[in-house]
Scaffold this motif. Structure first.
Motif, PDB file in Angstrom:
ATOM      1  N   TRP A   1       0.952  -1.207   0.006  1.00 14.37           N
ATOM      2  CA  TRP A   1       0.166  -0.002   0.104  1.00 14.37           C
ATOM      3  C   TRP A   1       0.888   1.152  -0.056  1.00 14.37           C
ATOM      4  CZ3 TRP A   1      -0.967   4.359   2.893  1.00 14.37           C
ATOM      5  CH2 TRP A   1      -2.033   5.035   2.730  1.00 14.37           C
ATOM      6  N   TYR A   2       1.668   1.310   0.944  1.00 15.23           N
ATOM      7  CA  TYR A   2       2.702   2.526   0.974  1.00 15.23           C
ATOM      8  C   TYR A   2       3.678   2.610  -0.306  1.00 15.23           C
ATOM      9  CZ  TYR A   2       1.543   3.635   5.906  1.00 15.23           C
ATOM     10  OH  TYR A   2       1.226   4.389   7.038  1.00 15.23           O
ATOM     11  N   ARG A   3       3.899   1.653  -0.460  1.00 14.84           N
ATOM     12  CA  ARG A   3       5.020   1.623  -1.893  1.00 14.84           C
ATOM     13  C   ARG A   3       4.242   2.033  -2.989  1.00 14.84           C
ATOM     14  NH1 ARG A   3       7.801  -3.604   0.521  1.00 14.84           N
ATOM     15  NH2 ARG A   3       9.559  -2.628   1.611  1.00 14.84           N
ATOM     16  N   THR A   4       2.927   1.611  -3.111  1.00 14.13           N
ATOM     17  CA  THR A   4       2.275   2.214  -4.324  1.00 14.13           C
ATOM     18  C   THR A   4       1.964   3.639  -4.267  1.00 14.13           C
ATOM     19  OG1 THR A   4       1.221  -0.128  -4.772  1.00 14.13           O
ATOM     20  CG2 THR A   4       0.258   2.012  -5.703  1.00 14.13           C
ATOM     21  N   VAL A   5       1.303   4.162  -3.264  1.00 21.69           N
ATOM     22  CA  VAL A   5       1.141   5.316  -2.663  1.00 21.69           C
ATOM     23  C   VAL A   5       2.412   6.226  -3.013  1.00 21.69           C
ATOM     24  CG1 VAL A   5       0.540   7.031  -1.183  1.00 21.69           C
ATOM     25  CG2 VAL A   5      -0.827   5.053  -1.430  1.00 21.69           C
ATOM     26  N   TRP A   6       3.562   6.049  -2.539  1.00 21.01           N
ATOM     27  CA  TRP A   6       4.725   6.779  -2.718  1.00 21.01           C
ATOM     28  C   TRP A   6       5.167   6.692  -4.299  1.00 21.01           C
ATOM     29  CZ3 TRP A   6       7.896   3.468   1.376  1.00 21.01           C
ATOM     30  CH2 TRP A   6       7.523   4.026   2.555  1.00 21.01           C
ATOM     31  N   ALA A   7       4.942   5.568  -4.901  1.00 23.15           N
ATOM     32  CA  ALA A   7       5.157   5.874  -6.352  1.00 23.15           C
ATOM     33  C   ALA A   7       4.205   6.952  -7.107  1.00 23.15           C
ATOM     34  CB  ALA A   7       5.162   4.295  -6.962  1.00 23.15           C
ATOM     35  N   PHE A   8       3.087   6.602  -6.751  1.00 23.35           N
ATOM     36  CA  PHE A   8       2.189   7.511  -7.483  1.00 23.35           C
ATOM     37  C   PHE A   8       2.216   8.889  -7.482  1.00 23.35           C
ATOM     38  CE2 PHE A   8      -2.272   9.330  -7.773  1.00 23.35           C
ATOM     39  CZ  PHE A   8      -2.390   8.766  -9.195  1.00 23.35           C
ATOM     40  N   LEU A   9       2.648   9.084  -6.201  1.00 21.41           N
ATOM     41  CA  LEU A   9       2.896  10.711  -5.797  1.00 21.41           C
ATOM     42  C   LEU A   9       4.194  11.068  -6.196  1.00 21.41           C
ATOM     43  CD1 LEU A   9       1.347  10.712  -1.979  1.00 21.41           C
ATOM     44  CD2 LEU A   9       0.171  11.472  -3.960  1.00 21.41           C
ATOM     45  N   ASP A  10       5.183  10.310  -6.199  1.00 30.45           N
ATOM     46  CA  ASP A  10       6.436  10.639  -6.826  1.00 30.45           C
ATOM     47  C   ASP A  10       6.227  11.020  -8.039  1.00 30.45           C
ATOM     48  OD1 ASP A  10       7.921  10.433  -4.292  1.00 30.45           O
ATOM     49  OD2 ASP A  10       8.791   8.675  -4.847  1.00 30.45           O
ATOM     50  N   HIS A  11       5.671  10.455  -8.873  1.00 32.36           N
ATOM     51  CA  HIS A  11       5.500  10.662 -10.223  1.00 32.36           C
ATOM     52  C   HIS A  11       4.461  11.732 -10.602  1.00 32.36           C
ATOM     53  CE1 HIS A  11       5.236   9.904 -14.612  1.00 32.36           C
ATOM     54  NE2 HIS A  11       3.804   9.491 -14.578  1.00 32.36           N
ATOM     55  N   HIS A  12       3.271  11.838 -10.031  1.00 31.90           N
ATOM     56  CA  HIS A  12       2.526  12.753 -10.311  1.00 31.90           C
ATOM     57  C   HIS A  12       2.603  14.454  -9.688  1.00 31.90           C
ATOM     58  CE1 HIS A  12      -0.031  10.720 -13.100  1.00 31.90           C
ATOM     59  NE2 HIS A  12      -0.027   9.513 -12.016  1.00 31.90           N
ATOM     60  N   VAL A  13       3.416  14.317  -8.412  1.00 29.53           N
ATOM     61  CA  VAL A  13       3.617  15.428  -7.714  1.00 29.53           C
ATOM     62  C   VAL A  13       5.149  16.066  -7.789  1.00 29.53           C
ATOM     63  CG1 VAL A  13       3.559  16.601  -5.724  1.00 29.53           C
ATOM     64  CG2 VAL A  13       1.885  14.882  -6.192  1.00 29.53           C
ATOM     65  N   LEU A  14       6.161  14.956  -7.681  1.00 30.85           N
ATOM     66  CA  LEU A  14       7.530  15.263  -7.882  1.00 30.85           C
ATOM     67  C   LEU A  14       8.111  15.238  -9.228  1.00 30.85           C
ATOM     68  CD1 LEU A  14       8.552  13.737  -4.351  1.00 30.85           C
ATOM     69  CD2 LEU A  14       7.700  15.651  -4.928  1.00 30.85           C
ATOM     70  N   HIS A  15       7.241  14.854 -10.281  1.00 35.37           N
ATOM     71  CA  HIS A  15       7.757  14.655 -11.620  1.00 35.37           C
ATOM     72  C   HIS A  15       8.783  13.719 -11.782  1.00 35.37           C
ATOM     73  CE1 HIS A  15       4.759  17.788 -12.264  1.00 35.37           C
ATOM     74  NE2 HIS A  15       5.604  18.586 -11.310  1.00 35.37           N
ATOM     75  N   ARG A  16       8.719  12.732 -10.962  1.00 32.18           N
ATOM     76  CA  ARG A  16       9.850  11.596 -11.070  1.00 32.18           C
ATOM     77  C   ARG A  16       9.256  10.451 -12.175  1.00 32.18           C
ATOM     78  NH1 ARG A  16      11.141  10.919  -4.890  1.00 32.18           N
ATOM     79  NH2 ARG A  16      12.121  12.994  -4.570  1.00 32.18           N
ATOM     80  N   PRO A  17      10.046   9.731 -12.699  1.00 31.76           N
ATOM     81  CA  PRO A  17       9.672   8.683 -13.656  1.00 31.76           C
ATOM     82  C   PRO A  17       9.164   7.794 -12.847  1.00 31.76           C
ATOM     83  CG  PRO A  17      12.103   9.159 -14.212  1.00 31.76           C
ATOM     84  CD  PRO A  17      11.825   9.671 -12.774  1.00 31.76           C
ATOM     85  N   TRP A  18       7.969   7.052 -13.692  1.00 30.38           N
ATOM     86  CA  TRP A  18       7.046   6.355 -12.846  1.00 30.38           C
ATOM     87  C   TRP A  18       7.665   4.909 -12.650  1.00 30.38           C
ATOM     88  CZ3 TRP A  18       3.289   4.776 -10.090  1.00 30.38           C
ATOM     89  CH2 TRP A  18       2.702   3.550 -10.275  1.00 30.38           C
ATOM     90  N   GLU A  19       7.875   4.401 -11.612  1.00 25.92           N
ATOM     91  CA  GLU A  19       8.249   3.040 -11.419  1.00 25.92           C
ATOM     92  C   GLU A  19       7.418   2.269 -10.550  1.00 25.92           C
ATOM     93  OE1 GLU A  19      11.953   3.371  -8.995  1.00 25.92           O
ATOM     94  OE2 GLU A  19      13.014   4.828 -10.177  1.00 25.92           O
ATOM     95  N   ARG A  20       7.107   1.227 -11.431  1.00 28.46           N
ATOM     96  CA  ARG A  20       6.031   0.311 -10.865  1.00 28.46           C
ATOM     97  C   ARG A  20       6.446  -0.382  -9.597  1.00 28.46           C
ATOM     98  NH1 ARG A  20       1.582  -1.958 -13.824  1.00 28.46           N
ATOM     99  NH2 ARG A  20       0.447  -3.806 -12.598  1.00 28.46           N
ATOM    100  N   PRO A  21       5.815  -0.625  -8.397  1.00 22.14           N
ATOM    101  CA  PRO A  21       6.100  -1.089  -7.350  1.00 22.14           C
ATOM    102  C   PRO A  21       6.173  -2.715  -7.695  1.00 22.14           C
ATOM    103  CG  PRO A  21       4.304   0.401  -6.867  1.00 22.14           C
ATOM    104  CD  PRO A  21       4.448   0.040  -8.244  1.00 22.14           C
ATOM    105  N   ASP A  22       7.288  -3.244  -6.885  1.00 24.01           N
ATOM    106  CA  ASP A  22       7.585  -4.680  -7.020  1.00 24.01           C
ATOM    107  C   ASP A  22       6.173  -5.392  -6.488  1.00 24.01           C
ATOM    108  OD1 ASP A  22       9.864  -4.232  -8.017  1.00 24.01           O
ATOM    109  OD2 ASP A  22      10.847  -4.546  -6.167  1.00 24.01           O
ATOM    110  N   LEU A  23       6.038  -6.612  -6.993  1.00 20.09           N
ATOM    111  CA  LEU A  23       4.971  -7.583  -6.694  1.00 20.09           C
ATOM    112  C   LEU A  23       3.571  -7.210  -7.310  1.00 20.09           C
ATOM    113  CD1 LEU A  23       5.838  -8.273  -2.944  1.00 20.09           C
ATOM    114  CD2 LEU A  23       6.692  -9.514  -5.200  1.00 20.09           C
ATOM    115  N   VAL A  24       3.508  -5.984  -7.859  1.00 17.66           N
ATOM    116  CA  VAL A  24       1.997  -5.611  -8.542  1.00 17.66           C
ATOM    117  C   VAL A  24       2.415  -5.341 -10.144  1.00 17.66           C
ATOM    118  CG1 VAL A  24       0.816  -4.987  -6.464  1.00 17.66           C
ATOM    119  CG2 VAL A  24       2.280  -3.422  -7.847  1.00 17.66           C
TER     120      VAL A  24
END
Length: 673
Positions: free
Chosen positions: A650-673
């Motif tokens: 849950w946390y890792r997916t939320v972090w990846a989503f916010l990092d991409h859309h708010v901090l404009h970092r490249p999208w990194e799909r969380p492991d295991l999903v």
């Protein structure tokens, strides 16, 4: 790395819940949760703490199934519930919960109450040791042979004749909780295996359901909460309070438009206290009254009047005319010392949120678990009379089991004023290093409830994990939050999309006005009611770069018709057939065409409070509307997402989503999903 940088370490941190104090005041016991060896689940065990604060915690129990609900008998033995197998049984089984006893004089634990359906709760008379035991009772007419036949045939279906059919995350069977009163073992019996006497059944009524109880110190009086059908609505229930004595049954509290619940009986047996909760309706919020009834002459009084506070817990004092009450108050959860006879109130604690208050029998001390937005639950000792105590000044922290590294930031408050002049307050978590030269991105994190407050620690929704990654986190208490008086609740009751929304936006603007917050990089997220508000905000503003919505309400009419307690929301919102305008005005789904913000939808399939249909409908509407969105789906999780592996994902997916859309970092799909 600290425990806040390392998600695995954070999830593996031991947590405590509940307190039990021995009659002589020398032993304090808590239930501890910790990660299993394989890291796939949490297990529980009982630990002994030193009330003097000197000795290190000591583990008392150990089993693969875990233990909980610690309670002392008058003789100092420790009772607890567990699914562990009885090693003396010919065919040991772990398929049901039994009541166990760990002798004070030493020796192994042994089962003292085992029932075919298990034990779901219990209480012990303070002086007599009489046991009030809660067990499931099979449906009338269903014999053991029929249950076996169903299992053989592979039939799990049930034919229900009354609402509801499920609760939070489990199905309700046709059986109902049942209360039994059992006499304690004879004190002079030399047999160390002597058990409790034959049970006496205490039934609130053939058509009623059991909803809680309290037992008097002498064991002769039992206060029972009975859930009874509400004549005003065939599909709803209300709670009434009954007293069961040797002379018979007396109904203490029963009225349309209110629940009578959470009974407690003072240690001297003179007073019954309980909470009267007024049902909400549009424009008038729920309200609590702490009531008392003399068990000597039957007189009644209001100890804390309606609309005064939100009562979270009540503990009787050795002085029978005094009780300790925990309430919500402006981002805290103080302990109040309240006189039953004259209503005098002394606030014992200045800051923090308290739970599980227990009083020493000699009146020398109170013990409780203290937490806060910036502190996990920690055992403490309080002065039972001094006002406005703080840690180090009346509040003494004891040696507990939770070990965390220093917080990765600081906690402060943000104050604002709503358009109607109402004062608004929020907690603000600031990451280390945030400054005017290096402003932090902000997450607006909306609490659930809605009758709740950001006033305590959360292991599942922890802002310090975000702060460790450089985020500032705003934790506001908008209208409908508790701890700010009845006028803070009433105007928004049945009107969630109005004042709570503008309050949240006002609080956000007050936070981003600070020079250590980056006003160009902000996101919003919330779960349950917070998810409703996240959905509402998505359709009413483009102020946020991303929105995360967890276990959220999307289609108000659909939610009210499918949730596990539909009648509660029908009271607040009105009948959707007759009051259609209110539902249409406050349902987020009607604004889907206005959504342009990327959204992450999260939902568990075992969530019966906000059913998965809400998440599925939201996801479909976003997709067909072309909104950039993702759906994190948990087929085996409930309203909260509790399994360790799922919580980390849950946390890792939320972090990846916010990092991409708010901090404009490249999208990194969380492991295991």
């Amino acid at each position: 790395m600290s425990t806040f940088d390392d998600l695995d370490a954070f999830v593996a941190t031991r947590r405590c819940a509940g307190l039990a104090l021995s009659p002589d005041g020398t032993r304090l016991v808590t239930t501890v949760s910790e990660l299993s060896a394989d890291g796939k689940k949490y297990g529980t065990s009982l630990w002994e703490l030193d009330p003097g604060g000197e000795r290190a915690p000591r583990r008392l129990t150990r089993s693969s199934t875990g233990e909980s609900s610690a309670t002392f008998t008058p003789d100092g033995d420790l009772l607890f519930t567990s699914r562990r197998a009885d090693p003396t049984a010919e065919k040991p089984t772990e398929d049901r919960t039994a009541l166990w006893l760990l002798p004070a004089r030493g020796g192994e634990a042994r089962p003292v109450a085992d029932r075919p359906g298990g034990v779901s709760g219990f209480a012990v008379a303070r002086d007599a040791g009489t046991l009030a035991l809660v067990t499931p009772k099979p449906v009338e007419g269903e014999a053991a042979e029929q249950r076996e036949a169903r299992e053989t045939a592979g039939v799990a279906a049930r034919l229900h004749t009354q609402f509801p059919v499920r609760f939070w995350d489990h199905d309700l069977g046709p059986g109902r909780a049942h209360l039994q009163r059992c006499a304690p073992p004879e004190s002079a019996d030399p047999d160390p295996d002597a058990g409790y006497g034959e049970p006496e059944h205490i039934a609130p009524g053939a058509d009623h359901r059991f909803g809680g109880s309290a037992i008097s110190p002498d064991g002769r009086t039992v206060a029972v909460v009975a859930e009874v059908p509400d004549p005003a609505d065939p599909a709803s229930w209300r709670r009434r309070l009954e007293l069961h004595t040797e002379e018979g049954r007396v109904v203490v509290g029963d009225e349309p438009g209110a629940d009578h619940e959470a009974p407690t009986i003072t240690p001297d047996g003179r007073w019954l206290l309980w909470v009267r909760e007024r049902h909400p309706r549009p424009g008038r919020g729920m309200a609590h009254t702490l009531k008392a009834r003399s068990l000597v002459d039957g007189s009644e009084r209001d100890v804390l009047p309606e609309e005064a506070v939100q009562v979270r817990g009540v503990t009787g004092a050795p002085d029978g005319d005094v009780v300790y009450v925990v309430v919500d108050e402006a981002g805290h959860g103080p302990v109040l010392r309240v006189s039953i006879t004259d209503g005098t109130v002394t606030r014992l604690t200045r800051s923090g949120a308290y739970t599980d208050v227990v009083a020493a029998r000699d009146g020398s001390a109170l013990y409780a678990l203290r937490s806060g937005v910036d502190a996990p639950p920690t055992p403490v000792r309080l002065d039972p009379e001094a006002a406005d105590q703080e840690v180090g000044g009346g509040v003494t922290a004891l040696r507990g089991v939770t070990e965390l590294d220093p917080l990765p930031g600081t906690l402060t408050e943000v104050h604002a004023t709503a358009a109607d002049g109402t004062a608004l307050r929020s907690w603000l978590v600031l990451p280390g290093g945030a400054s005017a030269a290096s402003p932090a991105p902000l997450i607006l994190w909306i609490h659930g409830g809605p009758l709740s407050s950001w006033n305590t620690w959360s292991w599942r929704w922890n802002p310090w994990l975000m702060a460790a990654r450089g985020w500032a986190v705003l934790l506001p208490d908008p209208r409908l939050s508790t701890g700010y008086g009845q006028e803070f609740l009433d105007p928004a009751t049945g009107a969630w999309g109005e004042l709570p929304y503008t309050d949240l936006m006002t609080a956000t603007e007050a936070a981003v006005a600070r020079d250590d917050i980056d006003a160009t990089r902000i996101a919003a997220m919330g779960g349950s009611f917070g998810g409703y508000m996240a959905n509402w905000m998505a359709g009413h503003t483009d102020r946020f770069a991303a929105i995360v919505t967890h276990a959220s309400i999307w289609h108000l009419d659909g939610f009210v018709g499918t949730t596990d307690a539909s009648f509660h929301w029908r009271r607040e919102w009105g009948d959707p057939l007759d009051e259609r305008e209110r539902y249409d005005a406050h349902s987020p789904h009607r604004h889907v065409r206005s959504i342009a913000t990327p959204m992450l939808v999260i939902h568990g399939d075992k969530d019966y409070r906000v059913p998965i249909s809400e998440g599925l409908r939201l996801w479909y509407d976003l997709q067909r509307s072309g909104v950039e969105s993702q759906f994190l789906y948990f087929p085996d999780e409930n309203h909260w997402v509790l399994q360790p592996g799922d919580a980390k994902l849950w946390y890792r997916t939320v972090w990846a989503f916010l990092d991409h859309h708010v901090l404009h970092r490249p999208w990194e799909r969380p492991d295991l999903v």
